[in-house]
Design an enzyme around this catalytic site. Structure first.
Site, PDB file in Angstrom:
ATOM      1  N   LYS A  15       0.851  -1.190   0.000  1.00  0.00           N
ATOM      2  CA  LYS A  15       0.000   0.000   0.000  1.00  0.00           C
ATOM      3  C   LYS A  15       0.886   1.240   0.000  1.00  0.00           C
ATOM      4  CE  LYS A  15      -1.809   2.873   2.970  1.00  0.00           C
ATOM      5  NZ  LYS A  15      -1.798   4.091   2.147  1.00  0.00           N
ATOM      6  N   GLU A  51       9.821   1.150  10.743  1.00  0.00           N
ATOM      7  CA  GLU A  51      10.825   2.217  10.556  1.00  0.00           C
ATOM      8  C   GLU A  51      10.099   3.515  10.832  1.00  0.00           C
ATOM      9  OE1 GLU A  51      13.885   1.754  10.140  1.00  0.00           O
ATOM     10  OE2 GLU A  51      13.933  -0.337   9.509  1.00  0.00           O
ATOM     11  N   CYS A 107      13.452  10.655   7.388  1.00  0.00           N
ATOM     12  CA  CYS A 107      13.380  10.194   8.780  1.00  0.00           C
ATOM     13  C   CYS A 107      14.683  10.416   9.532  1.00  0.00           C
ATOM     14  CB  CYS A 107      12.939   8.739   8.831  1.00  0.00           C
ATOM     15  SG  CYS A 107      13.929   7.665   7.815  1.00  0.00           S
ATOM     16  N   GLU A 140       9.217  15.460  16.058  1.00  0.00           N
ATOM     17  CA  GLU A 140       9.646  15.347  14.661  1.00  0.00           C
ATOM     18  C   GLU A 140       8.820  16.325  13.813  1.00  0.00           C
ATOM     19  OE1 GLU A 140       8.642  11.769  12.339  1.00  0.00           O
ATOM     20  OE2 GLU A 140      10.723  11.788  11.690  1.00  0.00           O
TER      21      GLU A 140
HETATM   22  P1  NAP Z   1       1.680   8.085   8.483  1.00  0.00           P
HETATM   23  O1  NAP Z   1       0.274   8.360   8.906  1.00  0.00           O
HETATM   24  O2  NAP Z   1       2.504   7.313   9.419  1.00  0.00           O
HETATM   25  O3  NAP Z   1       1.596   7.378   7.057  1.00  0.00           O
HETATM   26  C1  NAP Z   1       2.471   6.386   6.579  1.00  0.00           C
HETATM   27  C2  NAP Z   1       1.666   5.297   5.871  1.00  0.00           C
HETATM   28  O4  NAP Z   1       0.803   4.658   6.808  1.00  0.00           O
HETATM   29  C3  NAP Z   1       0.763   5.818   4.766  1.00  0.00           C
HETATM   30  O5  NAP Z   1       0.741   4.867   3.722  1.00  0.00           O
HETATM   31  C4  NAP Z   1      -0.571   5.900   5.461  1.00  0.00           C
HETATM   32  O6  NAP Z   1      -1.671   5.872   4.576  1.00  0.00           O
HETATM   33  C5  NAP Z   1      -0.525   4.649   6.313  1.00  0.00           C
HETATM   34  N1  NAP Z   1      -1.461   4.650   7.433  1.00  0.00           N
HETATM   35  C6  NAP Z   1      -1.952   5.705   8.127  1.00  0.00           C
HETATM   36  N2  NAP Z   1      -2.780   5.281   9.101  1.00  0.00           N
HETATM   37  C7  NAP Z   1      -2.832   3.935   9.021  1.00  0.00           C
HETATM   38  C8  NAP Z   1      -3.524   2.919   9.755  1.00  0.00           C
HETATM   39  N3  NAP Z   1      -4.320   3.218  10.763  1.00  0.00           N
HETATM   40  N4  NAP Z   1      -3.324   1.639   9.404  1.00  0.00           N
HETATM   41  C9  NAP Z   1      -2.503   1.308   8.389  1.00  0.00           C
HETATM   42  N5  NAP Z   1      -1.846   2.221   7.659  1.00  0.00           N
HETATM   43  C10 NAP Z   1      -1.987   3.521   7.973  1.00  0.00           C
HETATM   44  O7  NAP Z   1       2.412   9.394   8.153  1.00  0.00           O
HETATM   45  P2  NAP Z   1       1.821  10.716   7.445  1.00  0.00           P
HETATM   46  O8  NAP Z   1       0.457  11.050   7.997  1.00  0.00           O
HETATM   47  O9  NAP Z   1       1.944  10.571   5.982  1.00  0.00           O
HETATM   48  O10 NAP Z   1       2.839  11.783   7.972  1.00  0.00           O
HETATM   49  C11 NAP Z   1       2.727  12.247   9.308  1.00  0.00           C
HETATM   50  C12 NAP Z   1       4.072  12.376   9.957  1.00  0.00           C
HETATM   51  O11 NAP Z   1       4.716  11.104   9.981  1.00  0.00           O
HETATM   52  C13 NAP Z   1       5.068  13.238   9.230  1.00  0.00           C
HETATM   53  O12 NAP Z   1       4.869  14.568   9.472  1.00  0.00           O
HETATM   54  C14 NAP Z   1       6.354  12.703   9.771  1.00  0.00           C
HETATM   55  O13 NAP Z   1       6.618  13.260  11.017  1.00  0.00           O
HETATM   56  C15 NAP Z   1       6.097  11.248   9.929  1.00  0.00           C
HETATM   57  N6  NAP Z   1       6.628  10.436   8.812  1.00  0.00           N
HETATM   58  C16 NAP Z   1       7.774   9.781   9.003  1.00  0.00           C
HETATM   59  C17 NAP Z   1       8.307   9.022   7.983  1.00  0.00           C
HETATM   60  C18 NAP Z   1       9.583   8.282   8.147  1.00  0.00           C
HETATM   61  O14 NAP Z   1      10.246   7.999   7.173  1.00  0.00           O
HETATM   62  N7  NAP Z   1       9.946   7.892   9.342  1.00  0.00           N
HETATM   63  C19 NAP Z   1       7.662   8.941   6.760  1.00  0.00           C
HETATM   64  C20 NAP Z   1       6.455   9.616   6.580  1.00  0.00           C
HETATM   65  C21 NAP Z   1       5.948  10.368   7.637  1.00  0.00           C
HETATM   66  P3  NAP Z   1      -2.263   7.207   3.881  1.00  0.00           P
HETATM   67  O15 NAP Z   1      -1.405   8.358   4.274  1.00  0.00           O
HETATM   68  O16 NAP Z   1      -2.247   6.902   2.439  1.00  0.00           O
HETATM   69  O17 NAP Z   1      -3.656   7.361   4.407  1.00  0.00           O
END
Ligand code: NAP
Ligand code: MG
Length: 496
Positions: free
Chosen positions: A192, A267, A301, A398
């Site tokens: 996904k 991660e 990250c 973060e």
């Molecule tokens: P996120 O919510 O953790 O999203 C990452 C992935 O998880 C996306 O594919 C998202 O889907 C999916 N997801 C979200 N809720 C889920 C659930 N309940 N069950 C299964 N999968 C789920 O991150 P984000 O909202 O895009 O970003 C928010 C913050 O996360 C950023 O500001 C940053 O601080 C952090 N982040 C960190 C990394 C890293 O590399 N460590 C990467 C991205 C973000 P959808 O978004 O498609 O709905």
């Protein structure tokens, strides 16, 4: 010079992109369409079919069937290696399209995508192609049967069906870092991508099919986390989840995976320190520290978002850093002159600006940047904050944007304890000309990956992952492959 997109990219983005289940590209009703937004303009550049919960279930069932029928896992190690190697070749052949999609959909710089991310994705498949033929167990002499003759050995098995939930900040590389080891181990996969960045993952899906990965072994279903992500993480047919994203979502996955006790590789986030000693090469360090936070517009990250500078050089270092930061050219990724691109979305830009406003209210001072750039798209200036206190949100949370907080330190013991005073433990860097000191500091920093006189360099040979709340498990290296394996022990009574 204006960049002219390749014909393949224009064709790929002009049609509504279907998703991949059991080797078939399937479409859904327009009502489920996901718009693909170019972060550099805010314009809709393509449309992707969004999967429903039923589509996710179909994808999971296809993966399960392919695993149970052993269409992939029973290929010989050499056959698997050939196909993974072919995927790497195809990624290189299609480098322009993949890089263009990363720019258009994810706001990357073209040069970084073409010469950094695309080769890294290819290398991931090539690296794990090499491991398929070297995944060996051990033979052991046992004691519990006394002197009775036994032949005892261990062997690796694929963990089964793996759900891969990807972030938006490195869509192609993250997909490659998960798919290559999982396929090398013999797993079947349901992927996904993040809703914001589906295009390069779908394109990679076409290359996987072209390379000869059997139908059902890799399924790709774009959709929201709460629908498709939840379906994958809750399904009893999925044996493991490999996730990259926020720590908050990581904790939700833990809860969802409880039902059948799925294995999890997580991660997660970071708030990584960069520690600059007075004996560093100042100009190179200014450049390196800035690259450590501003590459990818800080949406990385391992970004070095907390900078600690030793007191004797603090003023001069900050002055040079501010000057360097103010000179960073920000703009759309196809213009080679630009050094930093946009943030992923308006919502994310507002979140980052909100952190800066909150920091200013708490007494921090903007020394560079701090504001949105008034133009289309989601651009902001690279930002340096001083007069920061360790307890401020800007120093603990973060931000995931181009925002660096700078503080002075007086002695090593103090800076080590401040660097470690975080829930995260993903990465760190130390900048010094004293190699001995560098090793001493790193040994005391609780982080999964550390750099000396550089920050952020990944390599397939170097396991990557976090201590503390930065995650569970490792990607890359042999450790990355073993995350997709179970181990079987076999004790054979050969006197029988
Ligand atoms: P996120 O919510 O953790 O999203 C990452 C992935 O998880 C996306 O594919 C998202 O889907 C999916 N997801 C979200 N809720 C889920 C659930 N309940 N069950 C299964 N999968 C789920 O991150 P984000 O909202 O895009 O970003 C928010 C913050 O996360 C950023 O500001 C940053 O601080 C952090 N982040 C960190 C990394 C890293 O590399 N460590 C990467 C991205 C973000 P959808 O978004 O498609 O709905
Ligand atoms: Mg997009």
């Amino acid at each position: 010079m204006t960049h002219v997109h390749s014909t393949a990219t224009r064709k790929f983005t002009s049609e509504t992109r279907p998703f991949l289940i059991c080797g078939e590209w399937r479409s859904t009703p327009v009502s489920q369409a996901i718009p693909c937004i170019d972060p550099a303009t805010g314009n809709n550049i393509a449309t992707v079919c969004g999967a429903s919960r039923d589509d996710a279930t179909a994808a999971i069932e296809a993966a399960r069937r392919s695993f149970d029928e052993r269409s992939w896992q029973d290929k010989t190690p050499a056959e698997k290696a050939k196909i993974l190697w072919k995927v790497a070749d195809l990624i290189e052949e299609h480098a322009d399209v993949l890089a263009e999609l990363e720019v258009l959909d994810g706001g990357k710089l073209f040069d970084a995508a073409k010469n950094g991310e695309v080769p890294m994705a290819a290398e991931s498949f090539r690296y794990y192609a090499g491991w398929t033929t070297k995944l060996e167990g051990k033979t052991s002499r046992i004691s519990s049967a006394g002197n009775a003759p036994f032949h005892c050995y261990t062997e690796y098995e694929p963990v089964g069906v793996v759900g891969m939930i990807l972030p938006w900040n490195g869509p192609l590389v993250m997909a490659a870092w998960k798919l290559a080891p999982a396929l090398a181990a013999g797993c079947s996969c349901v992927v996904k991508p993040a809703e914001q960045t589906c295009l390069s993952t779908l394109y990679l899906g076409e290359l996987l099919m072209l390379a000869g990965v059997p139908a059902g072994v890799v399924n790709i279903v774009p959709g929201s986390g709460s629908v498709v992500g939840a379906a994958i993480s809750e399904s009893p047919l999925v044996d493991k989840i490999s996730f990259t994203g926020s720590t908050a979502t990581g904790k939700q996955l833990l809860e969802a995976a409880k039902g059948n006790l799925k294995k999890l590789t997580l991660e997660l986030g970071g708030k990584s320190p960069a520690i600059v000693l007075a004996d560093c090469d100042m100009d190179k360090t200014v450049e390196g520290v800035a690259a450590g936070i501003f590459s990818g517009a800080g949406q990385v990250c391992v970004a070095g978002s907390r900078l600690y500078v030793e007191r004797p050089i603090y003023d001069e270092f900050v002055q040079k850093l501010v000057q360097h930061t103010n000179n960073i050219q920000v703009g759309e990724g196809f213009d080679e002159a630009n050094e930093m691109g946009p943030l992923i979305s308006e919502t994310h830009l507002q979140s980052v600006l909100g952190f800066i406003q909150e920091a200013e209210k708490s007494g921090a001072c903007v020394a560079a940047g701090g504001t949105r750039i008034k133009r289309d798209g989601f651009f902001m200036r690279p930002t340096v904050l001083v007069d920061v206190d360790d307890k401020m949100l800007i120093a603990t949370e973060e931000v995931f944007g181009p925002v660096l907080v700078v503080q002075a330190f007086d002695d090593l013991e103090d800076v080590i304890s401040r660097a470690n005073a975080s829930d995260y433990g993903l990465a760190a860097s130390v900048w010094t000309s004293n190699v001995g000191k560098a090793h001493q500091i790193i040994r005391q920093i609780r982080a999964g990956i550390s750099w000396v006189n550089c920050h952020g360099l990944p390599d397939m040979a170097m396991p990557f992952g976090g201590f503390k709340q930065s995650g569970w498990g490792r990607e890359a290296g042999l450790e990355g492959l073993l995350q997709y394996c179970e181990m079987r022990s076999v004790l054979v009574n050969i006197a029988h």
